[in-house]
Scaffold this active site. Structure first.
Site, PDB file in Angstrom:
ATOM      1  N   ALA A 150       0.837  -1.204   0.000  1.00 54.74           N
ATOM      2  CA  ALA A 150       0.000   0.000   0.000  1.00 54.74           C
ATOM      3  C   ALA A 150       0.869   1.250   0.000  1.00 54.74           C
ATOM      4  O   ALA A 150       0.649   2.183  -0.790  1.00 54.74           O
ATOM      5  CB  ALA A 150      -0.931  -0.008   1.207  1.00 54.74           C
ATOM      6  N   TYR A 151       1.848   1.274   0.873  1.00 53.63           N
ATOM      7  CA  TYR A 151       2.735   2.437   0.990  1.00 53.63           C
ATOM      8  C   TYR A 151       3.488   2.671  -0.315  1.00 53.63           C
ATOM      9  O   TYR A 151       3.517   3.794  -0.850  1.00 53.63           O
ATOM     10  CB  TYR A 151       3.707   2.199   2.142  1.00 53.63           C
ATOM     11  CG  TYR A 151       4.663   3.323   2.412  1.00 53.63           C
ATOM     12  CD1 TYR A 151       4.218   4.527   2.949  1.00 53.63           C
ATOM     13  CD2 TYR A 151       6.027   3.182   2.152  1.00 53.63           C
ATOM     14  CE1 TYR A 151       5.102   5.565   3.219  1.00 53.63           C
ATOM     15  CE2 TYR A 151       6.914   4.219   2.425  1.00 53.63           C
ATOM     16  CZ  TYR A 151       6.444   5.399   2.956  1.00 53.63           C
ATOM     17  OH  TYR A 151       7.322   6.423   3.217  1.00 53.63           O
ATOM     18  N   ALA A 152       4.096   1.612  -0.851  1.00 51.69           N
ATOM     19  CA  ALA A 152       4.892   1.756  -2.076  1.00 51.69           C
ATOM     20  C   ALA A 152       4.023   2.129  -3.274  1.00 51.69           C
ATOM     21  O   ALA A 152       4.461   2.875  -4.152  1.00 51.69           O
ATOM     22  CB  ALA A 152       5.657   0.462  -2.362  1.00 51.69           C
ATOM     23  N   THR A 154       1.351   4.023  -3.268  1.00 55.76           N
ATOM     24  CA  THR A 154       1.091   5.469  -3.236  1.00 55.76           C
ATOM     25  C   THR A 154       2.327   6.252  -3.631  1.00 55.76           C
ATOM     26  O   THR A 154       2.244   7.265  -4.329  1.00 55.76           O
ATOM     27  CB  THR A 154       0.611   5.930  -1.854  1.00 55.76           C
ATOM     28  OG1 THR A 154       1.612   5.667  -0.858  1.00 55.76           O
ATOM     29  CG2 THR A 154      -0.681   5.224  -1.456  1.00 55.76           C
TER      30      THR A 154
END
Length: 242
Positions: A150-152, A154
């Site tokens: 999820a972080y990567a 975005t």
């Protein structure tokens, strides 16, 4: 009248705080945007002022266009304009994609991607010619570590956003770059990691250490100041992490 002015989102803690303090030391007037850490934001302002700098703290949800408009208006009212915008606000929620809570995914997208988009949109309209816009990605877009989907995701989108905005601002002498830190010793990164894991991460870096917020702030200082021929780039600041 000749002082350059910067807005730093996420400026109350971690990398954002180090960036705000470094830009103030470079002579910038600084507006520190914070989501909820009012006391910490005020502490940063007080520290900058104690060293002879100029700063204000403004509460703003980066994903709320009305709040971001108010942030720019407050900065312009205090300092007269905006020359540099640094998007350091972000959240990082980890977990495997197969079981990732979609509410957490939506929160991550809202802050990291929508927040950057909203701030960049206002920056594109209001940053003075000759200025700079700086976004934040992550080295995980290259290392592809498990649990960072999820972080990567975005941050990969943020990289694309910056590359396009740099071209859209052609003719205004405004640079747009993205800084992609590697493992950096902030509360955001260290949360949930035991000492053994941290030591393994250090050992994977040629410098045999974690980065510091000040390491990243140094890169931002260059891109916000003398680094005028660097534009439309993703700059990996990671000590050699591959």
């Amino acid at each position: 009248m000749d002082q350059r002015i910067a807005i730093v989102t996420g400026g109350s803690r971690g990398i954002g705080r180090a960036v705000a303090e470094r830009l103030a030391a470079d002579g910038f007037g600084v507006a520190i945007a914070y989501a909820s850490n009012e006391a910490e934001a005020k502490t940063v302002v007080e520290g900058i002022e104690a060293r002879g700098g100029s700063a204000i703290a403004v509460r703003a949800d980066v994903a709320d266009e009305s709040a971001v408009t108010a942030l720019f208006e407050a900065t312009e009212a205090r300092f007269g304009g905006v020359d540099v915008v640094v998007n350091a606000a972000g959240i990082m929620i980890l977990g495997p994609l197969a079981g990732f809570d979609l509410a957490d995914f939506d929160r991550t997208v809202r802050t990291n991607l929508r927040g950057t988009y909203v701030v960049d949109q206002l920056a594109a309209q209001r940053v003075r010619d000759g200025g700079a816009i700086l976004n934040f990605s992550t080295t995980v877009t290259r290392t592809s570590l498990p649990n960072y989907s999820a972080y990567a995701a975005t941050k990969g989108a943020v990289e694309a956003l910056g590359l396009i905005l740099a071209k859209e601002l052609a003719g205004r002498d405004i640079t747009v770059n993205t800084v992609a830190p590697g493992p950096t010793a902030t509360d955001l990164f260290l949360d949930g990691k035991d000492e053994a894991l941290i030591e393994r991460i250090k050992g994977q870096n040629p410098m045999h250490r974690l980065g510091t917020p000040e390491d990243i702030a140094e890169v931002v200082s260059f891109l916000a100041g003398p680094g005028r021929w660097i534009n439309g780039q993703v700059v990996f600041a990671n000590g050699g992490t591959a």
